[in-house]
Design a protein around this motif. Sequence first.
Motif, PDB file in Angstrom:
ATOM      1  N   ARG A  29      56.568  -3.757 216.252  1.00 54.02           N
ATOM      2  CA  ARG A  29      56.956  -3.086 217.206  1.00 54.02           C
ATOM      3  C   ARG A  29      58.326  -2.835 217.767  1.00 54.02           C
ATOM      4  O   ARG A  29      58.164  -3.806 218.428  1.00 54.02           O
TER       5      ARG A  29
ATOM      6  N   SER B 251      61.806  -0.643 220.163  1.00 54.41           N
ATOM      7  CA  SER B 251      62.230   0.456 220.460  1.00 54.41           C
ATOM      8  C   SER B 251      63.962  -0.012 221.378  1.00 54.41           C
ATOM      9  O   SER B 251      63.536  -1.194 221.927  1.00 54.41           O
TER      10      SER B 251
ATOM     11  N   ARG C  14      67.939   6.723 218.991  1.00 61.11           N
ATOM     12  CA  ARG C  14      67.492   5.978 219.818  1.00 61.11           C
ATOM     13  C   ARG C  14      65.766   6.007 218.837  1.00 61.11           C
ATOM     14  O   ARG C  14      65.706   6.856 218.005  1.00 61.11           O
TER      15      ARG C  14
ATOM     16  N   ALA D 209      62.570   4.153 217.897  1.00 62.88           N
ATOM     17  CA  ALA D 209      60.839   3.403 217.901  1.00 62.88           C
ATOM     18  C   ALA D 209      60.475   2.910 216.642  1.00 62.88           C
ATOM     19  O   ALA D 209      59.957   3.913 215.965  1.00 62.88           O
TER      20      ALA D 209
ATOM     21  N   ASP E  15      56.019   1.556 215.985  1.00 61.62           N
ATOM     22  CA  ASP E  15      54.600   1.245 216.285  1.00 61.62           C
ATOM     23  C   ASP E  15      53.694   0.450 214.918  1.00 61.62           C
ATOM     24  O   ASP E  15      52.514   1.935 214.667  1.00 61.62           O
TER      25      ASP E  15
ATOM     26  N   GLN F  58      56.586   6.043 212.954  1.00 60.12           N
ATOM     27  CA  GLN F  58      58.245   5.525 213.846  1.00 60.12           C
ATOM     28  C   GLN F  58      59.005   7.659 214.472  1.00 60.12           C
ATOM     29  O   GLN F  58      58.080   7.997 214.053  1.00 60.12           O
ATOM     30  N   LYS F  59      59.523   6.595 214.833  1.00 60.53           N
ATOM     31  CA  LYS F  59      60.328   7.331 215.421  1.00 60.53           C
ATOM     32  C   LYS F  59      61.728   7.320 215.947  1.00 60.53           C
ATOM     33  O   LYS F  59      62.047   6.350 215.750  1.00 60.53           O
TER      34      LYS F  59
ATOM     35  N   PRO G 276      55.790   0.390 222.031  1.00 58.59           N
ATOM     36  CA  PRO G 276      56.512   1.565 222.722  1.00 58.59           C
ATOM     37  C   PRO G 276      55.053   2.529 223.151  1.00 58.59           C
ATOM     38  O   PRO G 276      53.949   2.595 222.822  1.00 58.59           O
TER      39      PRO G 276
ATOM     40  N   THR H 100      54.923   8.685 222.973  1.00 59.33           N
ATOM     41  CA  THR H 100      56.807   8.408 222.237  1.00 59.33           C
ATOM     42  C   THR H 100      56.495   8.978 221.114  1.00 59.33           C
ATOM     43  O   THR H 100      57.306   9.751 220.270  1.00 59.33           O
TER      44      THR H 100
END
Length: 408
Positions: A75, A77, A128, A130, A132, A137-138, A274, A278
């Motif tokens: 995890r 960000s 950016r 992130a 979890d 994922q992002k 996050p 998100t």
Amino acid sequence: MAPNETDDRTTAGEAEEPRAGRRKAARYVVPVTVLGVAAATIGLVPALADSGDPDLPDITAAQLVEKIAQSDVERLSGTVKITTDLGLPNLGGLESGLLSGAAGGEGGSSADPSGRLTELASGTHTLRVAADGPDRQKLSLLENAAEYSLIHNGKDVWGYDSASNEVYHATVDEADAKERSRQQPPATPKDFAEEALKAVDDTTSVKVDGTAQVAGRDAYRLVVGPKQSGSTVGAVSIAVDSETGMPLKFTLTPSSGGSAVVDVGFTKVSFDRPDASTFDFTPPKGAKVTEDTERGRGHGDFGTKPERGPKSEEDLAKGLDGLRMLGEGWNTVAAFDTGAGAGLPTEEEIGGDLGGFLGSLGDQVKGDFGKGTVFSTRLVNALVTEDGKVYVGTVTKDALVKAAEAGK
């Protein structure tokens, strides 16, 4: 006192331990495919964004590699800065169009990740990121007046291009989700570090070279590089978070000197979970949505084409005529036959000046293999011979010609 190891004892005895450690590195949450034969690399930001030399306990190179391998961060960000300085010739923006257009194909969606993520192959970019766990994922690519986001949330993969208001959507099953975690395009220092550590063998120097502070975190500096001459790689520097073992910054400098070829690092990072929102995504009103069920079912890697990459040299050899690996370690050269029976097309064969233009981009060479053209970047060199043979590696032009002569 900052820890510092400079002798080769870390490369012979202690390098045995990193070998076991790098096998565990496959567990990384946001894994990678970095720098194949025609890979994108990431260029110069200051070498380690060093804002101080924190006083940390001494650690050996083997212990630090093992610390990276055992890192279980799931995890996070943060913001990542990425720049590319591969040293490609200036084609007046043509190369950017080819990169972004080739993957999506004519009539494809501008939100298709297989096209958009190739933009990381050139220029400076801010991301950016992130994560979890393995299911969420992002990644957002920030541009001047727009943003491109790639989101994986459970069985859904979304791509959104705010500039065109286009959306890409694919669904994946559990097997695809696991495969995706191994094939996501490189975006963080951890991604690049995993591939670099695979190169640790008897031809490699590995040492701890002090400490640094990156994105407000205390870190050790691990330096990996070739012992032999002939490689275009000078050194790889990895800033490793002293608490979590996660790489925070990755820098690859060329043996020719000058600015870094690859540099990717966090400017901000948090290891808190996050917010669940998100990873939520709903197509905006009026957006054009492209459903990609062909890629999504059985081929839905996080932004990759349906065709899987080769899993081994043997698999790759099936797609290339007589693939051979020449040399060892950092000086390994891939050799294969295009099957065309000839090298670059001539001006007469293709018409116009394109044949001459292609030839002008390379250096003409000759040897026991005959004649050929070497195409060079600051990291990867490729030799195309007049009879259609290709030799590619992260080696200098002279080393490439010698490898071609030896492999003839």
